[in-house]
Scaffold this motif. Structure first.
Motif, PDB file in Angstrom:
ATOM      1  N   VAL A   1      19.201 -52.881  89.952  1.00  0.00           N
ATOM      2  CA  VAL A   1      19.102 -52.593  88.565  1.00  0.00           C
ATOM      3  C   VAL A   1      19.439 -50.829  88.183  1.00  0.00           C
ATOM      4  N   MET A   2      19.389 -49.997  89.318  1.00  0.00           N
ATOM      5  CA  MET A   2      19.642 -48.589  89.184  1.00  0.00           C
ATOM      6  C   MET A   2      20.104 -48.134  90.157  1.00  0.00           C
ATOM      7  N   GLU A   3      20.834 -47.059  90.167  1.00  0.00           N
ATOM      8  CA  GLU A   3      21.554 -46.160  91.073  1.00  0.00           C
ATOM      9  C   GLU A   3      20.754 -44.760  91.457  1.00  0.00           C
TER      10      GLU A   3
ATOM     11  N   GLY B   1      18.258 -37.542  88.422  1.00  0.00           N
ATOM     12  CA  GLY B   1      19.096 -38.283  89.737  1.00  0.00           C
ATOM     13  C   GLY B   1      19.213 -39.922  89.631  1.00  0.00           C
ATOM     14  N   ILE B   2      18.872 -40.495  88.400  1.00  0.00           N
ATOM     15  CA  ILE B   2      18.938 -42.261  88.428  1.00  0.00           C
ATOM     16  C   ILE B   2      19.844 -42.325  87.173  1.00  0.00           C
ATOM     17  N   GLU B   3      20.676 -43.434  87.609  1.00  0.00           N
ATOM     18  CA  GLU B   3      21.469 -44.029  86.674  1.00  0.00           C
ATOM     19  C   GLU B   3      21.164 -45.554  86.481  1.00  0.00           C
ATOM     20  N   LEU B   4      21.080 -46.226  85.514  1.00  0.00           N
ATOM     21  CA  LEU B   4      20.662 -47.431  85.065  1.00  0.00           C
ATOM     22  C   LEU B   4      22.083 -48.490  85.147  1.00  0.00           C
TER      23      LEU B   4
ATOM     24  N   ASN C   1       1.139 -44.074  89.732  1.00  0.00           N
ATOM     25  CA  ASN C   1       2.683 -44.246  89.599  1.00  0.00           C
ATOM     26  C   ASN C   1       2.808 -45.950  89.916  1.00  0.00           C
ATOM     27  N   ALA C   2       2.577 -46.736  88.930  1.00  0.00           N
ATOM     28  CA  ALA C   2       2.595 -48.422  89.483  1.00  0.00           C
ATOM     29  C   ALA C   2       3.740 -49.006  88.559  1.00  0.00           C
ATOM     30  N   GLN C   3       4.990 -48.042  88.474  1.00  0.00           N
ATOM     31  CA  GLN C   3       6.033 -48.755  87.715  1.00  0.00           C
ATOM     32  C   GLN C   3       7.237 -48.893  88.719  1.00  0.00           C
ATOM     33  N   SER C   4       8.569 -48.556  87.969  1.00  0.00           N
ATOM     34  CA  SER C   4       9.637 -48.915  88.753  1.00  0.00           C
ATOM     35  C   SER C   4      10.178 -47.363  89.498  1.00  0.00           C
ATOM     36  N   PRO C   5      11.071 -47.786  90.364  1.00  0.00           N
ATOM     37  CA  PRO C   5      11.550 -46.485  91.136  1.00  0.00           C
ATOM     38  C   PRO C   5      12.250 -45.415  90.070  1.00  0.00           C
TER      39      PRO C   5
ATOM     40  N   VAL D   1      17.862 -40.952  80.815  1.00  0.00           N
ATOM     41  CA  VAL D   1      17.166 -42.065  81.057  1.00  0.00           C
ATOM     42  C   VAL D   1      15.715 -41.914  81.269  1.00  0.00           C
ATOM     43  N   GLY D   2      14.760 -42.593  80.885  1.00  0.00           N
ATOM     44  CA  GLY D   2      13.413 -42.548  81.047  1.00  0.00           C
ATOM     45  C   GLY D   2      12.834 -43.906  81.080  1.00  0.00           C
ATOM     46  N   GLU D   3      11.392 -43.872  81.606  1.00  0.00           N
ATOM     47  CA  GLU D   3      10.683 -45.119  81.573  1.00  0.00           C
ATOM     48  C   GLU D   3       9.318 -44.924  80.488  1.00  0.00           C
TER      49      GLU D   3
END
Length: 387
Positions: free
Chosen positions: A325-327, A346-349, A288-292, A32-34
């Motif tokens: 929305v994410m783990e 370390g993140i899953e959607l 960094n002004a985005q999501s976790p 995953v990425g943003e």
């Protein structure tokens, strides 16, 4: 290993639609990425899909080669979409090798990262409100906080507005004390002369830095302001080339650089930016002004970059449903982000949860309109109105 599919997810965060990317491979490993933008959502989402023909079939573990191929395919160009894809490739590589991304960047030099809070002042531009909001953030354990007290100023600041802006800063400083670091955000607002005037007025409050006081991409103007005030000046969030950072830190006038992982091209280029800064005894303070998810990306970088100063974080001031929305969201404890040991990022959607918060056509932050600090959607009839 080959990439077989790319999916995008647009999530309707009220003041900035988030864009997430998920890569699938023929071995069942996903990454995953943003790729969140500011006042752009659909163009970036389309850019990801357009790049899919250049990505599907490629080996995601050969990250530098894939990035170089995309760069050349775009005629030596770059897009935020490339950064999101690159992050997802690092996630896949880490999961494949069963190590966190920071281990692939040379290993951790720290296990926790100091964070500063942003997005905490959602309300009226009033000193009393700022005091209450700042107190809540300090109670949460943060030892540094950033805010823009300047309203919708553009290039110049009327005397009345200057007095109010400084009153807000003074009130916050008096409320939190001398041991809490204040970071004053300029949002590229001012001319050189105005920025110098404001910067000198801020000196009594001893801020950690004055951020982007003039147009970020005007490196000469930025350096000029930095040379005329005692407050450190930080900049770089808009930069898309390593050469811009080389110019910014030349002469050691600027000692704090703020690359944005989405703008500079991903994790690899963030590490190169850190090296450029270190060559001039400058510190890294990633924007960094985005999501976790983007915070998690920055934590991997910050764990490995030995000249990291501090990390921006909106995660405790985001919408209440952000964690759903994410783990794997990394919490801030006592003012620090603890570096996780999970493989990859370390993140899953959570795809079913993502679908509950669709794209919003008014989910944009208009920094030069009155009341932007509230980070609220305006009524539809106000769209386009000159306020």
């Amino acid at each position: 290993m080959k990439i077989t599919q790319i999916k995008t997810y647009v999530v309707g965060n009220p003041w900035k639609n988030w864009i997430f990317i998920k890569l699938y491979t023929d071995e069942g490993v996903t990454g995953v990425g943003e790729a969140t933008g500011g006042l752009q959502t659909k163009p970036i989402e389309a850019a990801v899909q357009e790049l899919s023909s250049l990505v599907i079939g490629k080996d995601p573990t050969k990250i530098n080669l894939l990035w170089d191929d995309l760069y050349k395919a775009l005629f030596l160009g770059y897009s935020v979409a490339m950064s999101g894809i690159e992050q997802a490739c690092w996630d896949i590589l880490g999961k494949t090798l069963q190590v966190p991304v920071y281990q692939l960047l040379g290993g951790a030099v720290r296990k926790k990262i100091r964070a500063y809070a942003n997005g905490w002042y959602k309300g009226p531009r009033d000193p009393a409100f700022f005091v209450e909001a700042a107190a809540r953030i300090v109670e949460m354990g943060y030892t540094a906080l950033k805010f823009d007290p300047f309203g919708n100023a553009y290039r110049f600041l009327e005397r009345k507005e200057e007095k109010l802006s400084l009153a807000i800063v003074r009130a916050v400083r008096d409320a939190v004390g001398e041991d809490i670091d204040l970071i004053i955000e300029g949002h590229d607002r001012f001319s050189v002369s105005t920025a110098v005037t404001v910067g000198k007025a801020l000196e009594e409050f001893r801020p950690m830095w004055f951020e982007t006081p003039v147009m970020s991409t005007d490196i000469e103007a930025t350096r000029e302001v930095a040379g005329k005030i005692a407050v450190p000046v930080a900049s770089g969030e808009r930069f898309q080339s390593l050469n811009q950072f080389s110019q910014l830190v030349e002469g050691n006038v600027i000692s704090i650089v703020q690359p944005e992982v989405l703008e500079i091209g991903g994790i690899s280029r963030m590490m190169k930016t850190a090296a450029i800064a270190q060559g001039h005894e400058a510190f890294l303070a990633p924007h960094n002004a985005q999501s976790p998810l983007c915070t998690a990306v920055n934590v991997q970088i910050g764990a490995a970059a030995d000249n990291l100063l501090i990390q921006e974080c909106f995660d405790d001031t985001n919408v209440e449903w952000a964690d759903s929305v994410m783990e794997g969201r990394i919490p801030v404890r006592d003012g620090y982000l603890e570096v996780p040991d999970k493989p990859g990022l370390g993140i899953e959607l959570r795809e079913k949860e993502l679908a509950k918060y669709p794209y919003g056509e008014r989910n944009f932050l208009k920094l030069f309109e009155a009341g932007w600090e509230k980070r609220e959607n305006k009524p539809k009839e106000d769209i386009g109105r000159n306020i």
